[in-house]
Design an enzyme around this catalytic site. Sequence first.
Site, short mmCIF file in Angstrom:
data_model
loop_
_atom_site.label_atom_id
_atom_site.label_comp_id
_atom_site.label_asym_id
_atom_site.label_seq_id
_atom_site.Cartn_x
_atom_site.Cartn_y
_atom_site.Cartn_z
N GLU A 14 0.87 -1.04 0.06
CA GLU A 14 0.03 -0.07 -0.02
C GLU A 14 0.78 1.25 -0.08
O GLU A 14 2.21 1.20 0.28
CB GLU A 14 -0.89 0.12 1.11
N PRO A 15 0.30 2.32 -0.45
CA PRO A 15 1.00 3.69 -0.32
C PRO A 15 2.09 4.03 0.92
O PRO A 15 3.21 4.43 0.84
CB PRO A 15 0.02 4.74 -0.76
N GLU A 26 9.92 -7.94 -3.80
CA GLU A 26 9.76 -9.20 -3.29
C GLU A 26 10.71 -9.08 -1.84
O GLU A 26 11.52 -9.93 -1.17
CB GLU A 26 10.44 -10.44 -4.12
N GLY A 40 4.82 -0.67 2.72
CA GLY A 40 5.46 -1.53 1.86
C GLY A 40 5.86 -2.91 2.38
O GLY A 40 4.94 -4.04 2.59
N ARG A 90 11.24 -15.06 -3.09
CA ARG A 90 12.57 -14.45 -3.06
C ARG A 90 13.78 -15.25 -3.76
O ARG A 90 14.37 -15.10 -4.24
CB ARG A 90 12.88 -14.50 -1.42
#
Length: 539
Positions: free
Chosen positions: A256-257, A516, A260, A397
């Site tokens: 989300e803004p 990621e 993270g 990952r």
Amino acid sequence: MTDVSSPDLVAASAAIDLARGVVAAATSRLAEVGIDDHQALAYDVAHAASAVEMSSGLLDYGAKGDVEGRIACAFVADAVADLAAKTYGREADWGIEAGALDAARPFLATFRDPAFLAALADEEGPRHLDADFELVQDTFRRFAEDKIRPAAEHVHRTNADVPEDIISGLAEMGGFGLSVPEEYGGFAGGGESDYLGMVVATEELSRGSLGIGGSLITRPEILTRALVKGGTEEQKQQWLPKLATAEVMAAVAVTEPDYGSDVAGIKVTATPTEGGWLINGVKTWCTFGARADALMLLARTDPDRSKTHRGLSMFVVPKPRGEGHGFEFTQEAGADGGAPGGGKMEGRAIDTIGYRGMHSYEIALDNWFVAAANQVGGEDGLGKGFYYQMEGFENGRLQTAARAVGVMQAAYEEARQYAQDRAVFGHPIGDYQLTKVKLARMAVIIQASRQYSYAVARMMANGEGALEASMVKAYVCRAAEWVTREAMQIHGGFGYAEEYPVSRYFVDARVLSIFEGADETLCLKVIARRLLDRQKATA
């Protein structure tokens, strides 16, 4: 001095033991002073530990032949030298005595010697894959050469969409079903081949292009593993066969803004309504969000924010397909299993310097209805969305490390060829020692990264390797920046020109340490903390 053709794995092992002792001392130091107040130390320790584990894992590879041994010694020497640089003048912070690595000096002098390295400039080393995985490699490499590479530059320069024939071609090859269990129409049999096959395929696709190749199979992979982990049988039956055939292409909507890597703080809500849930809020960095047929979306289902990640649930959110540079959809009443109508989803494309083709989006959802059947895990899955997404992300990952290896391999090949073709001051630049040393270090880093990725894949197949997956991601993605930068430098001015693909590799590589799991958060919140936990467990 040891002959340049003679590896010394006994000395390499001794150097690794010294380095491991330094990392252990620093980990003990962190346990005393705390990570949060000593983040710079924790970050350096995390990267040092990653390099040490990669070095240790490379010894088995080094024992398989002369070239393999020289590659192993060169990598270990560089890793120990880098650790020495980190600790020099900061010995008290690391909890070590000055000269803690001095016994490794003769080893470093031998295997960091420019003459030794220059002899490795054209020695990539064998991969030592068995016949089945060689077939996987050859199959995906041919597809990347025939379909992906011819389109890669056009997509990058015009910021175009992934060509549909690449998606359909990968689907025909079974590329989207590598992690889908066989009983749901995929090719995963539950063994080592599932993970290793994914790593091999991802590298080859990324060698063709990160933006329209290597990343295409990542998002379905993440959703697949989340569904296998927590989905109901009905959800597995509904979604996994469609993911395996690319009938459904997925995007991931977690970030989300304002949140993270700090996933536990997300604000997007899912509120119960008749027949399902209403989703409200904004997600960002949703790669492939327009073309995708469904979003793997994490939302807060418990308004009690004190529950942090325990209040989050996962949803499979169906959506129409959109065009590459933005979209807006409105739900009709009765759609998607009983939508009340009027729900809106709007996507704004985020322009980026590289990694083009799949596009990333900020997606705003306003009362977007999701049927109850699409909440992953049903009643038992409420509040477990964070754990389901981590199941996908931990393998993601490893897959990102494989993507980095593919980008590095492409850059190395371009640099090596250019060095052979380009003459400066009367000689090909590949004849000069400095160029040879650069190419050698590239080849060494790439093979070490590749072999450790294989090793982590085998660990994860056995239900282990969560820490190591974070380590390989942290190390390899940073290494990709150096490799692509040096490949660009070998090209000189032409490296800065878009007509040469090496400039694309450079800007693409830059994203790898960000997505990621951003490098800093990965090191501080995952690797360093797990190192502390591991040390406590063995104390």
